[in-house]
Each structure stands twice: as structure tokens, then as C-alpha cells.
Design an enzyme around this catalytic site. Structure first.
Site, PDB file in Angstrom:
ATOM      1  N   HIS A  27       0.840  -1.202   0.000  1.00 41.94           N
ATOM      2  CA  HIS A  27       0.000   0.000   0.000  1.00 41.94           C
ATOM      3  C   HIS A  27       0.873   1.250   0.000  1.00 41.94           C
ATOM      4  CE1 HIS A  27      -2.981   2.739   2.333  1.00 41.94           C
ATOM      5  NE2 HIS A  27      -3.105   2.908   1.035  1.00 41.94           N
ATOM      6  N   GLU A  47       2.293   1.894  -3.421  1.00 43.42           N
ATOM      7  CA  GLU A  47       1.270   2.487  -4.302  1.00 43.42           C
ATOM      8  C   GLU A  47       1.270   4.015  -4.150  1.00 43.42           C
ATOM      9  OE1 GLU A  47      -2.762   4.053  -3.452  1.00 43.42           O
ATOM     10  OE2 GLU A  47      -2.887   1.909  -2.995  1.00 43.42           O
ATOM     11  N   HIS A  48       1.451   4.507  -2.917  1.00 41.52           N
ATOM     12  CA  HIS A  48       1.538   5.954  -2.687  1.00 41.52           C
ATOM     13  C   HIS A  48       2.832   6.530  -3.261  1.00 41.52           C
ATOM     14  CE1 HIS A  48      -1.629   7.112   0.421  1.00 41.52           C
ATOM     15  NE2 HIS A  48      -1.863   5.832   0.202  1.00 41.52           N
ATOM     16  N   GLU A  66      -4.661   8.043   6.349  1.00 41.64           N
ATOM     17  CA  GLU A  66      -5.670   7.199   5.689  1.00 41.64           C
ATOM     18  C   GLU A  66      -6.124   6.096   6.646  1.00 41.64           C
ATOM     19  OE1 GLU A  66      -6.195   4.627   1.546  1.00 41.64           O
ATOM     20  OE2 GLU A  66      -4.280   5.574   1.998  1.00 41.64           O
TER      21      GLU A  66
END
Length: 942
Positions: free
Chosen positions: A44, A47-48, A125
Site C-alpha cells: 500500500h 502504491e503511494h 488514511e
């Protein structure tokens, strides 16, 4: 190049002045299952990080800036076994956007000093997700998997797992991130879909040129298919009691099955879920509703990575319980098991399978086009799941009836294999366990021996449960109707009398056998008091409840309906195949005319609304909106006032008195668009008038609120969050704009917002790391325009006064940026905004939504888009800069609303710190607004 590609040549019959966006999506067959044990959330995080510039285009937010400049957007998501990236942009800039985007997969910078800053975005997030009951439930469920199975991994990642612990363990996160990218972001793991109006040859040529340098490490792709039966553990077949964040009683019955992805041609779980989720006579929900034990039921497999991957497939049944249903939850579980046993006893039914098959084939054949960005995202994931011939259809169609495959799945859905999760606020104080990452309190217990014995034997079937009857709402006539009046570009009013009016437009653009019908039933009774608003909410809920069973077959047959408790009226919306749509609309009107409410049903919804209002108020963003609108809109009743009204107690007699008054005087305004003639459409309005027999209104009902004119100095309203356990805060800084030349002002607002989006994100999120959600917004508050900046942050990191000072700091820097705006940058941005407004509607519903806004607000400017485009063409750079600076000076009409870390029945106001000493505090909203001038009822008509 080994990236697998689908090129979509996008060419539909459109208005000659409208254009479409181009879009691309790329799916990589790696996700959180591949996270290393010592760095949870790395997939994750990567991905950022790939978005943070590339060797060829090094600016950290350069791609976002490029898209914003050219009317585009982008997003990405990480699932268990896949990561998806997607973007859209004006067609003219698609080739360049593809090149910039491809660099994330060719040579991303991922510079070391950006890591700590982006970890904060990932952490924010995660913090925003923590109060979500669905996320909390998923995380707890994953923890029940066998040790070392990837389902038990913490897929989100946060500051603890990606920064603090690695430092303590001397793990180089930066190097591990680059190693992960090098290992898994490989061409042969990737599928790509592009969609544009270029020829297929051109698209293929661009893709080859742009993506040929994506590295290919030729290593075997991640494979977890050997890790079967992750939930074959002693902890699975138990009862888990959970304390939810929201006030809700909910039961989830879950089974873990072998992976079902390869059975996509039969779709056994889809067949079963269709029967489980049925709401008609003989269904689980129908019986539970009659007992007043449940409000909703959802069954099946969502086909997300959590629900379906290469190691297992989930089948779950989630039921929203009433208070009485919670007290009898074991009987609810028994009812579920009785229904499952009935399905197993009867076996698969070819009639039902073929009925579902027919409905879904109809929908596929006549489906409306989706947004390009959504379409490419779906297809690029399908390319990972299905063979080439089924890329477009594999997730939508049921190809073949195979009773053996369905029976095998059904046979596994037995009581002894089920997991039970029971959520209720009443579990507070009785749950001693705490889930590690989301802090969910829960308890685990064996199923009582009495239950186990009852379900182990050959228990009786329930005679009230049976399979659904044949569906009379399935469309069979798909003829396109001829026009019976002159064709028009915009809706025309074909009925106008003292009891209502009707707008009509025959669809000659999309040419599908579908239609949209919408009505707004206006009444002065609704806004008279908070009690009336509550009774109106209860009325709409019970009306939907009364319709649920008789209208469910229509819903199954792709005829959608929705009842909405609007601010000033009851909104009824129906859409779908026009052949049987009148049957559905008449059914709704019949139930409205003959409305009844049983005391038990009334009490059930009154109790549920208490929970609904409470659940709205504990979300900082919803509370912030409620406070802002309470200040701005005169005579608005807040959700808190509605909560107070319902807590005082209302009766079924109060409801019936209110409904009688509501139906006695109405004004009905409607819109019909699609495959109907004007003559057929007129009958819809007449049916309302004939069945309801209402009288004309004695006074006109306003469809908007009057808005207060804010003083020309900053004002601040700070309130405490109503959820003690939620660390999330929200700051919204709002500027009201004088109502002069609204079309011009709106154009200036939209231009400012478009210029502001990327710098706002870069300054407040990327550099200052204030939070995950950071955005500027144009505001149209009952016709009065304004703009705002919102930051959702965590009280554990920043106090709200500090966040506002940073927003102001950004606005000052943005003002400097605006004064230095080049002619070229101004022209590019305005052109992008114009092109965005010129984008063609992808489906009839988009055009209907625009026209309905004009009807429901009684503005009727159906060519508003064209007028806004013309206004944008006339704006100059000097106008934009001077306008922005004028509304940013010390005399601005500024309102700040802070929600930060009380009982829910009242607002607790907070003081400001010295940082915001210039702002006047609002500690009594009514006292503040009572002294202000009110704008007249305002509609933007030009």
C-alpha cells in the site's frame, strides 16, 4: 514489452460539440498478501510512493498538476493480490499523460526524504478508516485465519509499521521499498487498458512506445493458491460479540469456501446470493420484517480481494437487526440456517437460474456506458481474472447452468462451518479482547450446546420460507418509441396546472429502451418543526418498508426505485426498462395513497432513526457540515435538533396525523426522460393527482432556504467531536461571495478551484502532512456562492487552530502564485475547464441528473452548461487575480468551522487559541444569525 494490453476505441453517437475523456488503467498482480512480515503495509505504501515523481518528470506532484491543468483525475488502490492505478484526461493530452504515468512503472524517483512525509499520508488514511465498523470487522475477521496465512496481515500500514518499528529494528524502509518495486512492479505481472477516440492502431502504437521500457524481471508471479482453507481453525466456528463504533445491531453469518473464481461461467455464489438476498414473499428478509426483527439483509460475495482470492472465497449474510431482532438473534440465525437447508434440499433450480441469466443478459445488452475511468479500471482487472474471450463479459454474465457446481457450493453452507459476528452497543463492557490494529473490542464464545445439537440434527424446515415466484417485471419489449411531439435539446413543460407540472424530453441520443421518471411532492408541512422532519423521515422509511416486498421483483428485474426525504418534499425516482416501468411507478403511488403504519413497525423505525441520527453526528465531517449549514441557512433544523425531537418521543398517531396533513395539500413537479412518448408521460402525473386526490397549495413552498449574509470579518465556530474514541478532526474555512453576476462569479470560483487543487494538495498534505483528506470546494448554498478549503486531520498530531493557520498560510502563498500567473498557464487552465464542461454525457442518467437539478431547484436553466462555458470564455486573467485577492483580504466574509477532540444531544463550543485571535467566536448560533441580514430566496437563473 510483456504488459498485456486492451485498447478500447471509444466512439458513440454524441452531440457534435461535446467531447469525451480518455482514460487508462493498469493492474499489477501484487498486493498486500506479498507484504514482508517485518513491514506490514509496504504494498500500500509503494502504491503511494510511485506517484512522488519519476526520473523523467521529477516534480513530486507533477502528474497530479498535469492532470488538474488538463481536466483530469487519478487514483489507485491496493487489494490482497492486485494493485490498480487509473487516470483520465482530455483526449488532446492523453499521449503525454500516458508517458508521464508510465514513468511510475519505469523509473519512479521514490526519493528518500519523501518517505517520512508520505508515511504520514498513509497513517492519516489508516486513522480515517479506524472508526469504520466495516473495516474493523474485516480486520478482526482476517485475524481468525491460520497463523502465517497472509489474510492475517495488517494490509493498511501506518506510522508504527512503516516508520517507528523499522527504525527500532534498524530496517531500511527506503531500500526495502525499492527492492519491493524492483521485484513486483514487473511488466509480465501487468495488464493495461486504454480508452480513447483514437484509432486502435494509434492506441497500440502509443502503448508500445510508452510502455516498452517497463522492466521485466521474468520471476514467477506471486502465488498463494497452495494456502487453501485458511479458516479451517478452531477459532472460526464461534460466536464473536463486537462493540461497534456506530449505534447499530448487526449479525453476519460467514462461510469460507474453496476459491470460486474458476467457476465464473456458472457463478454459483451469485446464484445463491440472489436467492438469499431476495426480499419478496417467502424470503428470509420478508419473514424477519414481518416479525420486526430486521431492516435489511445483504448476502453473497463482493468479489473484492478480501472476499475472493486464490486461497478462499467468502460467502456471508449480513443482517441489520432491530432492538427486538437483537434480543432474538439466535432465532434469526436459525431462520438463516433453515433457508440454507431448504435450498440444499430442493437443489439448484433451472427456472430461477435462467431467470437471473435473462435479466442480466438484458442489462448487459442494453447497459449504459460507464465513465471511461471506471470502465478501464474494471477491464484491466478482468484481464487478470478471465481468459481473453471473456475480458468484457466475465464478471457480468452467467454463461452456463451447472447444477453440480452449484450443489457443491451449497453443500458447504452448513451450520457447523459458519462463523457468527454479532455487533451491538450493548456489548460495551462485556468484551475483554481487543483487536491489535483497529482497537475493536470483542469476545469469543463457543456456540451453546443446545444450538449445536439443534443444527446438527435433521431440523425442520420453516413452512413460511419458499422460493420466489415467476417475475412479472422482466422486460420483453425493447422497441424504441417514435416521437409524438417535436424533438428538443432540453426538456419542455408539457403539463402546468395548479396542482403540478411535468417536464418531458424524448431521448434520441442514447437510443436505449430505458427511461428515468422523477417526481418531487412539495409540502409546507415538512419544514414546520424538527418533529415534523422526524415524522417525515419515519414516513419515508415506513413507505419504503411497505413497498419492499411487492416492489422487490421490479428491483431484481433492473427497475430501480428510490424514495428520498428531501428538504422540502418527497422525491420519488424510478428508472430502468420502460416496458414495465409504469407498473412500478403505479405501485409506489398506490402505496403512498393507501399508507398505513403498524405500531410495531413505527416503533422499529423510530428506534432505528435514533441510531441513524447518532451515527451521522459522530462523524466529524457530517457534524461539521451540519454546523456550517445551521449557521448559513435561515430556519434550517439541525440533525441535533432532530435527534432531540425523536428522543422526546413521538407516536404512531402523530405520524398518521402528519401524513394526512402532508397528503392533503401538495404541489407535484416531475421530469420524464427516455423511451416514453409525451402522451404516456402525462399519464404519470395524472395518476398521482387521481390517486392522491390532493388540493392545490394555499401558499407556495420554497425549494431553497434563505441564506444569511456573513459579516465582513472572520468568524469561527469550534465544537467538540461527538465521538470520544475518534481522533479525527475536521477544519473547513469557508468564504462567502456576494451575489453579483452569479454566472461570472461561478466561473471565477471554478477557475480558482481548478488552479488551487494541486497546490493545495501539495502544500497541506504532501509538505505539511496535515492529513489524508485535503481539498478545496466551490459551494452553492441554496443559491448563494462561496468556496472553502477542508482538511481532515488527527487531533493526536495537530490541533485545529494550527491547521487553520496553515490553510491561511497556503492561501497567502496561493495569492502570490496567482499574481505571478502566466498568460499561458491561465489559458491552459481555463481551456481545461471548458473542455471538462464540454465532455459528453457517458449515459442518459448524467443528462437526467443535470436536468433534474434545474427542476428540483425550480431554476429551469437547462442550458446552464453552455452558459457557463460562454462565461468562462470571457474571463480574463486580470479579472481572476483581482477577484481572488479581493475575496481574500481582511474584510472577507469568512466562516471557519472546527470539529475536534459530550453527549450527543447538544453541541459543546470550544475557545480559540491566540493563533486565531482575529476571529470572532460563535458560541450561540441562533444569537449570531438572528442579527444578520438575509439574502432573498436566491436562484442562479443566468
Amino acid at each position: 514489452m510483456l504488459v498485456h494490453v486492451v485498447c478500447v476505441f471509444f466512439n458513440v453517437c454524441t452531440h457534435p460539440s461535446r467531447v469525451s475523456q480518455s482514460a487508462a488503467a493498469l493492474c499489477i498482480s501484487v498486493g498486500s498478501f506479498s507484504d514482508p512480515e517485518d513491514l506490514p503495509g509496504l504494498a500500500h505504501f509503494l502504491e503511494h510512493m510511485v506517484f512522488m515523481g519519476s526520473e523523467k518528470y521529477p516534480a513530486e506532484n507533477g502528474f497530479d498538476a498535469f492532470l488538474k491543468k488538463h481536466g483530469g483525475s487519478d487514483n489507485a488502490s491496493t487489494d490482497c493480490e492486485r494493485t490498480i492505478f487509473q487516470f483520465d484526461v482530455q483526449r488532446k493530452y492523453f499521449r503525454e499523460a500516458l508517458d508521464r504515468w508510465a514513468q511510475f512503472f519505469i523509473c519512479p524517483l521514490m526519493i528518500e526524504d519523501a518517505i517520512d512525509r508520505e508515511v504520514e499520508a498513509v497513517d492519516s488514511e489508516y486513522q480515517l478508516a479506524r472508526p469504520s465498523d466495516s473495516h474493523r470487522k474485516e480486520m478482526l475477521f482476517g485475524s481468525l485465519a491460520r497463523p502465517k496465512h497472509p489474510m492475517g496481515k495488517f494490509c493498511w500500514g501506518n506510522a508504527q509499521t512503516l516508520k517507528h518499528e523499522p527504525r527500532e529494528k534498524q530496517i531500511n524502509t527506503y531500500q526495502r521499498l525499492r527492492d519491493f518495486w524492483k521485484r513486483y512492479y514487473s511488466a509480465h505481472y501487468m495488464t493495461l487498458t486504454v480508452q480513447s477516440k483514437e484509432t486502435l492502431n494509434t492506441l497500440e502504437e502509443w502503448v508500445r512506445e510508452v510502455f516498452s521500457k517497463v522492466p521485466n524481471n521474468a520471476q514467477p508471479r506471486p502465488d498463494f493458491s497452495d494456502l487453501q482453507d485458511p479458516f479451517d481453525t478452531p477459532t472460526f466456528n464461534k460466536l464473536y460479540r463486537i462493540v461497534p463504533v456506530r449505534k447499530v445491531h448487526a449479525l453476519t453469518v460467514t462461510w469460507a469456501l474453496p476459491p470460486q473464481g474458476k467457476q465464473y461461467r456458472v457463478k454459483p455464489l451469485h446464484y445463491i446470493s440472489w436467492l438469499i438476498g431476495h426480499e419478496g414473499a417467502g424470503s428470509i428478509l420478508s419473514l424477519l420484517r414481518k416479525k420486526c426483527w430486521a431492516l435489511a439483509l445483504f448476502g453473497g460475495n463482493s468479489e473484492t480481494g478480501f472476499d475472493q482470492n486464490t486461497t478462499y472465497s467468502i460467502f456471508s449474510i449480513s443482517i441489520t437487526l432491530t432492538d427486538e431482532g437483537f434480543q432474538n438473534f439466535h432465532q434469526v440465525v436459525h431462520l438463516v440456517f433453515q433457508y440454507m437447508k431448504m435450498l440444499q434440499t430442493l437443489g439448484p433450480q433451472q427456472r430461477i437460474y435462467e431467470e437471473i441469466q435473462k435479466i442480466e443478459a438484458n442489462e448487459f445488452h442494453y447497459q449504459e456506458q460507464t465513465d471511461p475511468i471506471e470502465y478501464v479500471e474494471n477491464i484491466c482487472e478482468n484481464m487478470q481474472l478471465f481468459p481473453k474471450e471473456d475480458f468484457l463479459t466475465g464478471d457480468q454474465l452467467m454463461f452456463e447452468y451447472n447444477p453440480e457446481v452449484i450443489s457443491l457450493a451449497l453443500a458447504l453452507l452448513t451450520p457447523e462451518r459458519a462463523n457468527l459476528l454479532l455487533l451491538s452497543p450493548e456489548h460495551e463492557g462485556y468484551c475483554s479482547h481487543k483487536e491489535k490494529w483497529f482497537g475493536t473490542n470483542y469476545s469469543m464464545e463457543d456456540l451453546p450446546e443446545e444450538w449445536a445439537r439443534r443444527w446438527a440434527g435433521d431440523f425442520d424446515l420453516n413452512p413460511d420460507l419458499h422460493l420466489p415466484a415467476e417475475n412479472k417485471f422482466i422486460a420483453t419489449d425493447f422497441t424504441l418509441k417514435p416521437s409524438d411531439c417535436p424533438d428538443t435539446e432540453v426538456p419542455v413543460r408539457i403539463v402546468n396546472n395548479e396542482r403540478g407540472c411535468l417536464w418531458f424530453k424524448k431521448d434520441n441520443k442514447f437510443k436505449i429502451p430505458k427511461a428515468y421518471v422523477r417526481f418531487n411532492l412539495l409540502s409546507p408541512m415538512i419544514q414546520k418543526s424538527p418533529e415534523n422532519l422526524v415524522l417525515f423521515d419515519i414516513f419515508v422509511n415506513i413507505l419504503a418498508h411497505n413497498l419492499a416486498e411487492p416492489a422487490y421483483e421490479a428491483d431484481v428485474a433492473q427497475l430501480e426505485y428510490k424514495l428520498i426525504a428531501g428538504e422540502h418534499g418527497l422525491v420519488i425516482r424510478v428508472k430502468g426498462f420502460n416496458h414495465k416501468l409504469p407498473l412500478l411507478l403505479n405501485l409506489i403511488v398506490d402505496h403512498l395513497a393507501d399508507f398505513t403504519a403498524e405500531p410495531g413497525v413505527f416503533n422499529m423505525f423510530a428506534e432505528q432513526l435514533k441510531k441513524t441520527y447518532f451515527n451521522i453526528l459522530i462523524k466529524p465531517e457530517r457534524l461539521g457540515k451540519d454546523v456550517r449549514l445551521l449557521i448559513l441557512e435561515h430556519c434550517r433544523w439541525s440533525v441535533i435538533q432532530k435527534y432531540q425531537a425523536i428522543m422526546k418521543g413521538l407516536t404512531v398517531d402523530d405520524l398518521m396525523t402528519f401524513v394526512s396533513s402532508l397528503k392533503a395539500q401538495l404541489y407535484t413537479e416531475g421530469l420524464v426522460q427516455g423511451n416514453f412518448t409525451s402522451t404516456e408521460s402525462m399519464k404519470f402525473l395524472q395518476y398521482f393527482i387521481d390517486k392522491l386526490q390532493f388540493k392545490r397549495l394555499s401558499v407556495e413552498v420554497p425549494v431553497l432556504f434563505r441564506v444569511v449574509e456573513l459579516p465582513q470579518k472572520p468568524h469561527l465556530c469550534k465544537v467538540k467531536s461527538l465521538n470520544k474514541g475518534d481522533a479525527n478532526s475536521e477544519v473547513t474555512v469557508y468564504y462567502q461571495v456576494p451575489n453579483v453576476q452569479p454566472a461570472v462569479v461561478l466561473s471565477l470560483l471554478l477557475c480558482s478551484q481548478m488552479h488551487m487543487e494541486e497546490p493545495c494538495f501539495d502544500f497541506l498534505r504532501t509538505k505539511e502532512t496535515l492529513g489524508y483528506q485535503v481539498y478545496p470546494t466551490c459551494r452553492n448554498t441554496s443559491g448563494v456562492l462561496g468556496f472553502s478549503i477542508t482538511v481532515e486531520t488527527q487531533a493526536t498530531k495537530f490541533n485545529t487552530d494550527y491547521v487553520e493557520t496553515k490553510i491561511e498560510e497556503f492561501l497567502v502563498s496561493f495569492g502570490e502564485k496567482m499574481t505571478n500567473l502566466t498568460d499561458e498557464a491561465f489559458k491552459t487552465q481555463v481551456t481545461a475547464l471548458i473542455k471538462l464542461k464540454e465532455c459528453e454525457d457517458t449515459h442518459l442518467g448524467e443528462e437526467v441528473d443535470r436536468n433534474w437539478f434545474e427542476v428540483v431547484t425550480q431554476q429551469y436553466v437547462f442550458d446552464r452548461l453552455n452558459r457557463e462555458i460562454e462565461a468562462l470564455k470571457l474571463i480574463t486573467k486580470a479579472e481572476l487575480v483581482s477577484w481572488f485577492m479581493e475575496h481574500r483580504d481582511t474584510t472577507s466574509k469568512k466562516l471557519s468551522v472546527h470539529v475536534s477532540l459530550c453527549e450527543v444531544s447538544k453541541l459543546t463550543f470550544l475557545p480559540a487559541s491566540p493563533m486565531l485571535a482575529d476571529a470572532t467566536l460563535i458560541n450561540d448560533i441562533r444569537a449570531f444569525t438572528s442579527s444578520l441580514t438575509l439574502y432573498p430566496y436566491h436562484k442562479i437563473l443566468k
